[in-house]
Design a protein around this motif. Sequence first.
Motif, PDB file in Angstrom:
ATOM      1  N   SER A  43       0.821  -1.214   0.000  1.00 18.62           N
ATOM      2  CA  SER A  43       0.000   0.000   0.000  1.00 18.62           C
ATOM      3  C   SER A  43       0.853   1.260   0.000  1.00 18.62           C
ATOM      4  O   SER A  43       0.333   2.360   0.051  1.00 18.62           O
ATOM      5  N   THR A  44       2.166   1.087  -0.079  1.00 16.15           N
ATOM      6  CA  THR A  44       3.014   2.277  -0.020  1.00 16.15           C
ATOM      7  C   THR A  44       2.953   3.042  -1.344  1.00 16.15           C
ATOM      8  O   THR A  44       2.925   2.466  -2.427  1.00 16.15           O
ATOM      9  N   THR A  45       2.909   4.346  -1.220  1.00 15.37           N
ATOM     10  CA  THR A  45       2.889   5.178  -2.421  1.00 15.37           C
ATOM     11  C   THR A  45       4.281   5.675  -2.746  1.00 15.37           C
ATOM     12  O   THR A  45       4.491   6.355  -3.742  1.00 15.37           O
ATOM     13  N   GLU A  46       5.210   5.323  -1.902  1.00 11.60           N
ATOM     14  CA  GLU A  46       6.573   5.809  -2.095  1.00 11.60           C
ATOM     15  C   GLU A  46       7.256   4.994  -3.178  1.00 11.60           C
ATOM     16  O   GLU A  46       7.179   3.757  -3.173  1.00 11.60           O
TER      17      GLU A  46
ATOM     18  N   LYS B 218       3.645  -0.540  -9.012  1.00  9.02           N
ATOM     19  CA  LYS B 218       2.680  -0.709  -7.929  1.00  9.02           C
ATOM     20  C   LYS B 218       2.451   0.620  -7.209  1.00  9.02           C
ATOM     21  O   LYS B 218       1.310   1.040  -6.963  1.00  9.02           O
ATOM     22  N   ALA B 219       3.565   1.275  -6.875  1.00  8.51           N
ATOM     23  CA  ALA B 219       3.460   2.540  -6.164  1.00  8.51           C
ATOM     24  C   ALA B 219       2.778   3.597  -7.018  1.00  8.51           C
ATOM     25  O   ALA B 219       1.940   4.375  -6.527  1.00  8.51           O
TER      26      ALA B 219
ATOM     27  N   ARG C 125       0.639   3.133  -9.430  1.00  9.36           N
ATOM     28  CA  ARG C 125      -0.791   2.827  -9.565  1.00  9.36           C
ATOM     29  C   ARG C 125      -1.562   3.363  -8.361  1.00  9.36           C
ATOM     30  O   ARG C 125      -2.661   3.889  -8.507  1.00  9.36           O
ATOM     31  N   ILE C 126      -0.965   3.221  -7.188  1.00  8.34           N
ATOM     32  CA  ILE C 126      -1.647   3.708  -5.980  1.00  8.34           C
ATOM     33  C   ILE C 126      -1.669   5.230  -5.966  1.00  8.34           C
ATOM     34  O   ILE C 126      -2.692   5.850  -5.684  1.00  8.34           O
ATOM     35  N   GLN C 127      -0.529   5.812  -6.336  1.00 12.17           N
ATOM     36  CA  GLN C 127      -0.455   7.278  -6.374  1.00 12.17           C
ATOM     37  C   GLN C 127      -1.520   7.869  -7.284  1.00 12.17           C
ATOM     38  O   GLN C 127      -2.145   8.880  -6.970  1.00 12.17           O
ATOM     39  N   LYS C 128      -1.700   7.250  -8.436  1.00  9.43           N
ATOM     40  CA  LYS C 128      -2.596   7.819  -9.451  1.00  9.43           C
ATOM     41  C   LYS C 128      -3.898   7.013  -9.539  1.00  9.43           C
ATOM     42  O   LYS C 128      -4.486   6.886 -10.610  1.00  9.43           O
ATOM     43  N   SER C 129      -4.302   6.451  -8.420  1.00  7.59           N
ATOM     44  CA  SER C 129      -5.462   5.561  -8.479  1.00  7.59           C
ATOM     45  C   SER C 129      -6.733   6.307  -8.902  1.00  7.59           C
ATOM     46  O   SER C 129      -7.604   5.721  -9.551  1.00  7.59           O
TER      47      SER C 129
END
Lengths: 288, 538
Positions: free
Chosen positions: A22-25, A143-144, A146-150
Amino acid sequence: MAGPPNKKQKREQYKNSREGGSTTELPKKKFYRQRAHANVFSDHDLVYPISPAHMNWASYYPAYIKPSDSKANPSTDNLAEDLRNQHLGRAAFPQLAQDVEVADIGCGFGGLLVALAPRLPNSLLLGMEIRTQVTEYVQERIKALRIQKSTEGLYRNAACLRANSMKFLPNFFKKAQLSKIFLCFPDPHFKARKHKARIVSTTLNSEYAYVVRPGGIVYTITDVEDLHLWMVGHFVKHLSFERVSETEQEADECVGVMRTETEEGQKVTRNNGQKFVALFRRLEDPPW
Amino acid sequence: MPYQCLERCGKLLVAARDSNIDLFNLENDNAFLSTWSCNSSQQPQNGKIELKKDGSKVATNESQLSSVEVQLEEALTPPAKRRKLSVDAGKPETEEATTEPIQELGATENGVKKQKKQKQNNRSNAISTGLEAPAIIALAVTKDEQHVIAITGEDKCIRVFEIIEKDGILCLNLLSERIMPKRPSSMAITPDSKTIFSADKFGDVYSLPLIPSLTTSTETPEQNQASRSSSAAAERTFQPSANEFTIHSQRNRIALENQKKQTNTPAKDTTPTFEHTLLLGHVSLLTDIKLASLNGRNYIITADRDEHIRVSRGIPQAHIIEGFCLGHKEFVTRMCIPESRPEILVSGGGDNRLLVWNWEAGKCLSEVDLGATLRLAMGGDGVRESKMSVSGIYHIRQAGGDMILVACEALPVLFLFNLNPQNTLTISNISHFPGNILSLNVLPTQPKAQGSRVVISIDNIHKPSSTTETHPPGTPKAFPLVIYDFENGPSQEVVKTDQVVNVEVPDAGNLKKLLYSLENLRKKGGEGKADGAEVEDS
């Protein structure tokens, strides 16, 4: 065994801390560095599908899974297909709504992949990299992102896997599946003895011709003039390809991205190096 | 000494044992006719000399070639490859004598470094000649039954023979020897008997004319030598591929500086002088090649160690891949296209399975588990649980229909399958033999007999199912070649070929390497684990 043990430990700690997903870093490259050369002739410990039909893409592009309605009303067709699947020893897995269309062979740290994904929102992009650590980095990076720009839903169309594409390209892609292949800053393999290990050769071009559809483009860029001439020579000699004219080449938006966004491209810019670009179009097969 | 390859050429049986080829007359009580031996023949000329010249050139490469050296090299031309030959010791010794001055020259001129180089060359030579003379690893006969082609592994040579009658006895007459760039592993001959397709361990397929054209083959070693030394004199200037823009590390920069200081390189020209064309290539080791024809189109089908079966168009469009037959889980070793069913391909390899393909569509039609078949037939006991690798797939036509015969490496059994019209294989019989089956060939049907006959080569040295245990000395040896009759279903052997000569057997390691090499293709698991730790140090 490379590196002192505490370096290995640190890597492990770092990767464990990222687990959970779940990290956005964005991941740090220093924990994923690996020797720049891999022997393409050795077996490694590769995982690859028996054939394109055996490839489970769903985990790579979860946003593109075809909504399955086959369970609701199993038609005879599906039943037959399931039986066939069982017969071939493959588990039935979710299918994608569309096929992967763009491959970045030897994607490295994934600069091109990440830059292209928003620009080609309607295509699925796949980075292929032979080095485990580097592949892991790109997977973490996507992965990161995708979460950042979800909210915008970006980067869902990009993925990376570990593969030796010189050996196993036809295990991943069907005939004429791809519209673009990128070969960016490949290992130059200077020694004549090593030329067969180059990513472009007359014999290997036949495999690119197999997976690329007629009209599709193979993009190459390198900072080694010798290798550039080699690649041009081998593609031009191959009857399935023609070189794309310079004007058309410069008009292609992917060329600019390739020049500036790849990690290696940026490194070359920093060193004031030269960049040689060449594009090749897949021709129709002649009748026979 | 058992036979590792069998072929039939009309009424002749062509059988290879070690580095010899024996001929038998199948129509005359399978009588022995003659032997061609690699030892007694002239050694191949063109390629290997080059190797050696390269060796000596490398040894003196720092400076330009002095005239003395050139002369010495020219003097060196006639004897060919330095090879370990224990039988006729005379020749190699003189060879050794001629090479020695060069070694000394190198040593006095530039000391230890060169001696080391020379030593390495010797070592690689010694390795490349595991057996004393190169063993034959594949045989083929042209469709017109005029020529026999043999591949030897250690010296990468393709030899073409014609069958002539000498003093009333049929024997093989060597027509040409061609050294390939890499070690060939399999070959196919076009139906018009004009072209050889050679698939090699580097993954490439070359086509070469059966009879080398005169213009290229008449080039004598001397001429070749002359042109080579003149080109060396022309001093091609060495151009490093990298420049200061392309390198990023300190160490590379130093390497480039050193490269720039080097003004010329030894002109390395290892391409063969005879006509040959690169048709296609895998990035893998090729194990088998077949030529197929369907609906008036020609295809080349190649199998490799990485589970692929590739279907390419035939000449002149061999660069176009039509498809792949993907389904094997281990290396593919053998393919068979039944003559009566040209649209079908049966393949086998290291995964205990036989797959039946519609090869043009790349579609798997059916499969058979060989291990399960064997276990079922033998009641589960006495069967090795270990992996099997298919060493031969053959097709015969019976009154009852098509049959597929399958032999596996180091197994004393022959599987007989019926190939049904529904493209499935059903086991008909498993025949046991006194030794492991090495090779097999189908014999012409005799007019009065209904069933087909095959000749089978049996390992009479190793115990059945073993590649290491040999029969204790003194036990009577089984016949190396037996003929097997399929009349009214499988029956006992009917004729035994004459035993030629009781030649001495090469030592166990070499024999095993020659007869049982397929298992080496298997990928070793866990090897790649070290690969993950291959982490950069910076």
